[in-house]
Scaffold this motif. Structure first.
Motif, PDB file in Angstrom:
ATOM      1  N   VAL A   1      18.720  -6.974  67.315  1.00  0.00           N
ATOM      2  CA  VAL A   1      19.900  -7.129  68.175  1.00  0.00           C
ATOM      3  C   VAL A   1      21.103  -7.436  67.287  1.00  0.00           C
ATOM      4  O   VAL A   1      21.002  -8.248  66.357  1.00  0.00           O
ATOM      5  N   LEU A   2      22.220  -6.811  67.557  1.00  0.00           N
ATOM      6  CA  LEU A   2      23.452  -7.055  66.805  1.00  0.00           C
ATOM      7  C   LEU A   2      24.394  -7.909  67.646  1.00  0.00           C
ATOM      8  O   LEU A   2      24.579  -7.653  68.843  1.00  0.00           O
ATOM      9  N   LEU A   3      24.987  -8.908  67.000  1.00  0.00           N
ATOM     10  CA  LEU A   3      25.925  -9.769  67.714  1.00  0.00           C
ATOM     11  C   LEU A   3      26.857 -10.460  66.725  1.00  0.00           C
ATOM     12  O   LEU A   3      26.567 -10.549  65.533  1.00  0.00           O
ATOM     13  N   PRO A   4      28.000 -10.961  67.185  1.00  0.00           N
ATOM     14  CA  PRO A   4      28.878 -11.743  66.305  1.00  0.00           C
ATOM     15  C   PRO A   4      28.257 -13.109  66.033  1.00  0.00           C
ATOM     16  O   PRO A   4      27.475 -13.624  66.842  1.00  0.00           O
ATOM     17  N   ARG A   5      28.595 -13.685  64.911  1.00  0.00           N
ATOM     18  CA  ARG A   5      27.956 -14.932  64.497  1.00  0.00           C
ATOM     19  C   ARG A   5      28.135 -16.060  65.504  1.00  0.00           C
ATOM     20  O   ARG A   5      27.247 -16.896  65.681  1.00  0.00           O
ATOM     21  N   HIS A   6      29.276 -16.089  66.212  1.00  0.00           N
ATOM     22  CA  HIS A   6      29.506 -17.219  67.118  1.00  0.00           C
ATOM     23  C   HIS A   6      28.512 -17.242  68.280  1.00  0.00           C
ATOM     24  O   HIS A   6      28.397 -18.248  68.975  1.00  0.00           O
ATOM     25  N   ARG A   7      27.773 -16.142  68.472  1.00  0.00           N
ATOM     26  CA  ARG A   7      26.752 -16.115  69.510  1.00  0.00           C
ATOM     27  C   ARG A   7      25.355 -16.322  68.931  1.00  0.00           C
ATOM     28  O   ARG A   7      24.342 -16.074  69.587  1.00  0.00           O
ATOM     29  N   GLY A   8      25.316 -16.816  67.696  1.00  0.00           N
ATOM     30  CA  GLY A   8      24.051 -17.048  67.029  1.00  0.00           C
ATOM     31  C   GLY A   8      23.180 -18.104  67.681  1.00  0.00           C
ATOM     32  O   GLY A   8      21.984 -18.176  67.407  1.00  0.00           O
ATOM     33  N   PHE A   9      23.770 -18.912  68.568  1.00  0.00           N
ATOM     34  CA  PHE A   9      22.980 -19.936  69.255  1.00  0.00           C
ATOM     35  C   PHE A   9      21.915 -19.302  70.160  1.00  0.00           C
ATOM     36  O   PHE A   9      20.984 -19.978  70.601  1.00  0.00           O
ATOM     37  N   LEU A  10      22.033 -18.000  70.441  1.00  0.00           N
ATOM     38  CA  LEU A  10      21.051 -17.311  71.272  1.00  0.00           C
ATOM     39  C   LEU A  10      19.764 -17.023  70.511  1.00  0.00           C
ATOM     40  O   LEU A  10      18.765 -16.631  71.105  1.00  0.00           O
ATOM     41  N   THR A  11      19.792 -17.204  69.186  1.00  0.00           N
ATOM     42  CA  THR A  11      18.600 -16.970  68.373  1.00  0.00           C
ATOM     43  C   THR A  11      17.513 -17.970  68.742  1.00  0.00           C
ATOM     44  O   THR A  11      17.748 -19.179  68.740  1.00  0.00           O
ATOM     45  N   GLY A  12      16.323 -17.484  69.070  1.00  0.00           N
ATOM     46  CA  GLY A  12      15.226 -18.362  69.477  1.00  0.00           C
ATOM     47  C   GLY A  12      14.390 -18.851  68.317  1.00  0.00           C
ATOM     48  O   GLY A  12      14.649 -18.531  67.150  1.00  0.00           O
ATOM     49  N   VAL A  13      13.350 -19.583  68.630  1.00  0.00           N
ATOM     50  CA  VAL A  13      12.513 -20.194  67.584  1.00  0.00           C
ATOM     51  C   VAL A  13      11.712 -19.146  66.818  1.00  0.00           C
ATOM     52  O   VAL A  13      11.297 -19.390  65.681  1.00  0.00           O
ATOM     53  N   ASN A  14      11.484 -17.985  67.423  1.00  0.00           N
ATOM     54  CA  ASN A  14      10.698 -16.949  66.758  1.00  0.00           C
ATOM     55  C   ASN A  14      11.561 -15.889  66.086  1.00  0.00           C
ATOM     56  O   ASN A  14      11.043 -14.844  65.669  1.00  0.00           O
TER      57      ASN A  14
END
Length: 335
Positions: A244-257
């Protein structure tokens, strides 16, 4: 019926997540749940299917969301027409903003601005890129904070003030073959299934990613579309090949896996801009711009954003050239 209930449901229909929607709406999840229950009781129909792990729209919910969007759009257009009348809207500002990218510094600034200008009523609407751009083009908001590819997709009839840059990143499962790298190239990303937001939901998000790939002569293909970015990132949690591509400020969506890796190709960054229509007659805009420029003048955007997104990736954010001269130039030369 309170127009706010319709706006709340529209946000929830985008997020399909009560916690996330409640955060965007600056309200608690129980209150949002009660409001949805009120709507369902009012119409005598279930609008959402809820389970422990996901929220889905029912057919009635999809129809209601479409009609609610029409009602809210007409309401906002009517408000804009009234505000354009002589002697009206002289002490108010409507601001559209991107939640995670702008909320922290905007909240700080608006607190100070309100102290200096207590007679100016501020209306803030959190939304995605398509929503904010649409409101600006319909003149239903006076200023907007948007995100766009660096040096691309400028809205020519609007004035722009670039605040800072935010790198494009890739979300990968921890077991993905590219996960051990410090960064990934678009050519490598293109070899794997890309999960993206449905084009009809956010056409501008699709256009942004497509532009990055086109710059480096790499074909951009989406293997699977999801209704929102949250669903895209969740897919990576159990799919060891997806990206998935996204801007860094939305990196909080990254899960534990999953892990977040910067895209290493040149020019793969987003600009966070403040935009407005220089022809807008609202006199409060000039005062807002003057105060905001002074607020930005000594702000260390890189340090500010690094504190919020340090766990995501190590690539630093680069500050944009913000200053009074830049604002003045933008105000007289839209685009």
């Amino acid at each position: 019926m309170d127009i706010r209930l319709l706006r709340e449901f529209l946000v929830l229909s985008e997020c399909l997540n009560f916690s996330r929607a409640a955060e965007r709406l600056a309200m608690t999840q129980p209150v949002l749940s009660r409001h949805v229950k009120f709507l369902e009781d009012h119409f005598g129909a279930q609008l959402l299917n809820r389970s422990t792990h996901r929220v889905e729209m029912t057919e009635v919910g999809r129809v209601f969301a479409q009609e609610a969007a029409k009602i809210v759009g007409q309401f906002e257009q009517s408000v804009a027409v009234i505000r354009a009348c002589p002697g009206v809207g002289r002490h108010s500002l409507s601001i559209g903003f991107l939640g995670e990218a702008t909320r922290p510094f905007l909240a700080t600034f608006l607190g100070r601005y309100s102290e200096r200008h207590p007679k100016v009523a501020i209306e803030c609407v959190d939304g995605d890129l398509d929503l904010i751009v649409g409101r600006l083009e319909k003149n239903t908001c006076d200023l907007g904070f948007i995100i766009r590819p660096q040096d691309g997709l400028r809205i020519d009839h609007l004035s722009h003030l670039t605040l800072f840059s935010d790198p494009l990143c890739a979300v990968l499962n921890r077991n993905h073959p590219l996960a051990a790298r410090d960064g990934v190239a678009l050519a490598d990303v293109a070899r794997w299934p890309i999960i993206g937001i449905a084009r009809h939901v956010s056409p501008l998000a699709h256009e942004c990613n497509q532009l990055f790939f086109a710059r480096h002569e790499v074909e951009y293909r989406i293997a699977k579309e999801c209704p929102n970015l949250e669903s895209c990132c969740f897919t990576v949690e159990f799919n060891e090949q997806a990206i998935v591509l996204l801007p860094r400020h939305r990196g909080f969506l990254t899960g534990v896996n999953s892990v977040l890796k910067p895209v290493t190709d040149a020019g793969c960054s987003f600009d966070i801009d403040l935009v407005w229509d220089a022809a807008n007659p609202n006199p409060c805009i000039r005062g807002f711009l003057d105060d905001f420029t002074a607020f930005c003048r000594n702000r260390d955007w890189e340090a500010d954003l690094a504190r919020r997104f340090e766990p995501a990736v190590a690539t630093p954010m680069t500050a944009g050239p913000v200053g009074h001269d830049r604002v003045s130039a933008c105000a007289v030369s839209p685009g």
